[in-house]
Motif scaffolding. Structure first.
Motif, PDB file in Angstrom:
ATOM      1  N   PRO A  28     -15.705   7.140  -8.652  1.00  0.00           N
ATOM      2  CA  PRO A  28     -15.742   6.277  -9.882  1.00  0.00           C
ATOM      3  C   PRO A  28     -15.352   6.730 -11.131  1.00  0.00           C
ATOM      4  N   ASP A  29     -15.463   8.120 -11.227  1.00  0.00           N
ATOM      5  CA  ASP A  29     -14.791   8.603 -12.732  1.00  0.00           C
ATOM      6  C   ASP A  29     -13.212   9.048 -12.683  1.00  0.00           C
ATOM      7  N   LEU A  30     -12.894   8.862 -11.649  1.00  0.00           N
ATOM      8  CA  LEU A  30     -11.240   8.954 -11.536  1.00  0.00           C
ATOM      9  C   LEU A  30     -10.627   7.320 -11.592  1.00  0.00           C
ATOM     10  N   SER A  31      -9.381   7.728 -11.929  1.00  0.00           N
ATOM     11  CA  SER A  31      -8.596   6.226 -12.438  1.00  0.00           C
ATOM     12  C   SER A  31      -8.320   5.806 -11.054  1.00  0.00           C
ATOM     13  N   GLY A  32      -8.072   4.630 -11.049  1.00  0.00           N
ATOM     14  CA  GLY A  32      -7.692   3.703  -9.985  1.00  0.00           C
ATOM     15  C   GLY A  32      -6.207   4.558  -9.382  1.00  0.00           C
ATOM     16  N   GLU A  33      -5.413   4.921 -10.262  1.00  0.00           N
ATOM     17  CA  GLU A  33      -4.177   5.738  -9.690  1.00  0.00           C
ATOM     18  C   GLU A  33      -4.571   6.747  -8.857  1.00  0.00           C
ATOM     19  N   HIS A  34      -5.609   7.895  -9.279  1.00  0.00           N
ATOM     20  CA  HIS A  34      -5.879   8.973  -8.697  1.00  0.00           C
ATOM     21  C   HIS A  34      -6.579   8.656  -7.512  1.00  0.00           C
ATOM     22  N   ASN A  35      -7.527   7.360  -7.397  1.00  0.00           N
ATOM     23  CA  ASN A  35      -7.948   7.036  -6.144  1.00  0.00           C
ATOM     24  C   ASN A  35      -7.218   6.542  -5.259  1.00  0.00           C
ATOM     25  N   ILE A  36      -6.200   5.923  -5.402  1.00  0.00           N
ATOM     26  CA  ILE A  36      -5.019   5.718  -4.468  1.00  0.00           C
ATOM     27  C   ILE A  36      -4.544   6.867  -3.790  1.00  0.00           C
ATOM     28  N   ILE A  37      -4.470   8.084  -4.349  1.00  0.00           N
ATOM     29  CA  ILE A  37      -3.814   8.837  -3.895  1.00  0.00           C
ATOM     30  C   ILE A  37      -5.107   9.592  -2.951  1.00  0.00           C
ATOM     31  N   LEU A  38      -6.275   9.787  -3.480  1.00  0.00           N
ATOM     32  CA  LEU A  38      -7.393  10.295  -2.637  1.00  0.00           C
ATOM     33  C   LEU A  38      -7.733   9.341  -1.400  1.00  0.00           C
ATOM     34  N   GLY A  39      -7.588   8.053  -1.503  1.00  0.00           N
ATOM     35  CA  GLY A  39      -7.865   6.878  -0.426  1.00  0.00           C
ATOM     36  C   GLY A  39      -6.782   7.208   0.745  1.00  0.00           C
ATOM     37  N   GLY A  40      -5.734   7.322   0.174  1.00  0.00           N
ATOM     38  CA  GLY A  40      -4.428   7.418   1.214  1.00  0.00           C
ATOM     39  C   GLY A  40      -4.670   8.838   2.004  1.00  0.00           C
ATOM     40  N   LEU A  41      -4.851   9.867   1.282  1.00  0.00           N
ATOM     41  CA  LEU A  41      -5.182  10.940   2.067  1.00  0.00           C
ATOM     42  C   LEU A  41      -6.214  10.846   2.803  1.00  0.00           C
ATOM     43  N   LEU A  63      -7.157   8.368   4.636  1.00  0.00           N
ATOM     44  CA  LEU A  63      -6.545   7.706   5.801  1.00  0.00           C
ATOM     45  C   LEU A  63      -5.582   8.326   6.512  1.00  0.00           C
ATOM     46  N   GLY A  64      -4.960   9.704   6.166  1.00  0.00           N
ATOM     47  CA  GLY A  64      -4.109  10.268   7.038  1.00  0.00           C
ATOM     48  C   GLY A  64      -2.651  10.191   6.360  1.00  0.00           C
ATOM     49  N   MET A  65      -2.586   9.761   5.439  1.00  0.00           N
ATOM     50  CA  MET A  65      -1.194   9.519   4.876  1.00  0.00           C
ATOM     51  C   MET A  65      -0.796  10.799   4.161  1.00  0.00           C
ATOM     52  N   THR A  66       0.416  11.013   4.308  1.00  0.00           N
ATOM     53  CA  THR A  66       0.858  12.221   3.302  1.00  0.00           C
ATOM     54  C   THR A  66       1.330  11.567   2.021  1.00  0.00           C
ATOM     55  N   LEU A  67       1.499  12.751   0.937  1.00  0.00           N
ATOM     56  CA  LEU A  67       1.690  12.213  -0.200  1.00  0.00           C
ATOM     57  C   LEU A  67       2.883  11.422  -0.700  1.00  0.00           C
ATOM     58  N   ALA A  68       3.984  11.981   0.001  1.00  0.00           N
ATOM     59  CA  ALA A  68       5.202  10.964   0.005  1.00  0.00           C
ATOM     60  C   ALA A  68       4.757   9.670   0.521  1.00  0.00           C
ATOM     61  N   ALA A 104      -6.749  -3.234  -0.557  1.00  0.00           N
ATOM     62  CA  ALA A 104      -5.087  -2.706  -0.674  1.00  0.00           C
ATOM     63  C   ALA A 104      -5.043  -1.286  -0.117  1.00  0.00           C
ATOM     64  N   ILE A 105      -5.888  -0.440  -0.433  1.00  0.00           N
ATOM     65  CA  ILE A 105      -5.572   0.915   0.154  1.00  0.00           C
ATOM     66  C   ILE A 105      -5.787   0.904   1.689  1.00  0.00           C
ATOM     67  N   ALA A 106      -6.982   0.299   1.987  1.00  0.00           N
ATOM     68  CA  ALA A 106      -6.830   0.666   3.573  1.00  0.00           C
ATOM     69  C   ALA A 106      -5.949  -0.297   4.413  1.00  0.00           C
ATOM     70  N   THR A 107      -5.580  -1.046   4.151  1.00  0.00           N
ATOM     71  CA  THR A 107      -4.669  -2.076   4.873  1.00  0.00           C
ATOM     72  C   THR A 107      -3.253  -1.844   4.419  1.00  0.00           C
ATOM     73  N   VAL A 108      -2.603  -0.823   3.591  1.00  0.00           N
ATOM     74  CA  VAL A 108      -1.441  -0.563   3.331  1.00  0.00           C
ATOM     75  C   VAL A 108      -0.562  -0.350   4.480  1.00  0.00           C
ATOM     76  N   GLN A 109      -1.098   0.406   5.330  1.00  0.00           N
ATOM     77  CA  GLN A 109      -0.367   0.813   6.574  1.00  0.00           C
ATOM     78  C   GLN A 109      -0.839   0.189   7.821  1.00  0.00           C
ATOM     79  N   GLN A 110      -0.096  -0.022   8.812  1.00  0.00           N
ATOM     80  CA  GLN A 110      -0.476  -0.581  10.171  1.00  0.00           C
ATOM     81  C   GLN A 110      -1.473   0.129  10.900  1.00  0.00           C
ATOM     82  N   HIS A 111      -2.369  -0.668  11.166  1.00  0.00           N
ATOM     83  CA  HIS A 111      -3.489  -0.237  12.026  1.00  0.00           C
ATOM     84  C   HIS A 111      -3.240  -0.708  13.431  1.00  0.00           C
TER      85      HIS A 111
END
Length: 257
Positions: free
Chosen positions: A113-126, A128-133, A170-177
């Motif tokens: 909660p204390d992190l920005s939405g921007e930083h949480n996108i990175i954290l959530g993507g990681l 889910l197994g996504m790379t930073l790129a 949005a984070i959880a469904t950005v990639q194909q499952h």
């Protein structure tokens, strides 16, 4: 009710097989209960460890490109079944087989909660197994879908519950499952976002994904799922065409005259 025997369609590709699944868990009981005796009632205490038989011989086969609704009253075993399919619960008997590891929608545990939405996108993507790129390449898509362009630099604790739900979805469904489980995720947010969420679910399904949607909103089930499974007290009551199953469940839920 006897466990349903598995029948696999040889013309279709199974991705999840649940074979006579039983799930039990132990819970501490400390409440009071009324013990009825002819002519009087006694208020007695029943304390100790109880074994709850949450799933009782559930069997099903899910195929590629299916969107399957899971319905039932609170406490019927819907979420327990989903957690067993993802491997978060150990069966007491029976087995679950999956072509790939199922993903359950909800990266909330990974978001801070204390992190920005921007930083949480990175954290959530990681998480889910996504790379930073990959995260960087999909960042604008995530922000746009969540409709948070003006707020993405603010801490998540400043978001409303609807804004948080949109970002998590949005984070959880950005990639194909290949196998995606959505448990009550569409119950938060306005009607317009629910429609967009349902469209995203259909898109995942149409791209060779298999969806399990747990919801109390029958309209979401009807709009999204071609097949529905009704669970009651840990057993499968009905498994078939969504309109037929929802109609039967709705009739069953009506108060007795």
């Amino acid at each position: 009710m006897a466990a349903k025997e598995l029948v696999i369609d040889p013309q279709r590709r199974p991705v999840v097989i649940v074979d006579k699944l039983h799930v039990k868990y132990r819970a501490f009981s400390s409440g009071k209960a009324v013990q009825k005796i002819p002519g009087r009632s006694l208020l007695t205490r029943k304390r100790g460890i109880r074994t709850v038989h949450a799933l009782k011989g559930v069997s099903l086969v899910a195929y590629q490109n299916e969107s399957i609704g899971i319905i039932g009253a609170n406490g019927s075993g819907k979420s327990t079944l989903m957690r067993a399919i993802t491997g978060l619960l150990t069966p007491a008997a029976g087995a679950v087989y999956a072509q790939t590891r199922p993903n359950m929608l909800g990266v909330g545990a990974a978001l801070i909660p204390d992190l920005s939405g921007e930083h949480n996108i990175i954290l959530g993507g990681l998480a889910l197994g996504m790379t930073l790129a990959e995260i960087t390449a999909r960042r604008d898509e995530i922000v746009g879908f969540a409709e948070l362009e003006e707020f993405i630099d603010l801490p998540m604790r400043t978001y409303s519950s609807g804004m948080q739900a949109r970002l998590k979805f949005a984070i959880a469904t950005v990639q194909q499952h290949e196998i995606l489980i959505i448990d009550e995720a569409l119950n938060v947010g306005d009607a317009r976002f629910r429609i967009r969420s349902e469209d995203r679910i259909k898109e995942i399904r149409d791209n060779a994904g298999t969806i399990f949607l747990v919801s109390h909103r029958m309209n979401s089930i009807l709009d999204t799922c071609s097949r529905t499974i009704w669970i009651n007290k840990g057993t499968v009551m009905m498994d078939g065409d969504t309109e037929e199953v929802v109609a039967a469940y709705t009739e069953w839920r009506k108060p007795a005259a």
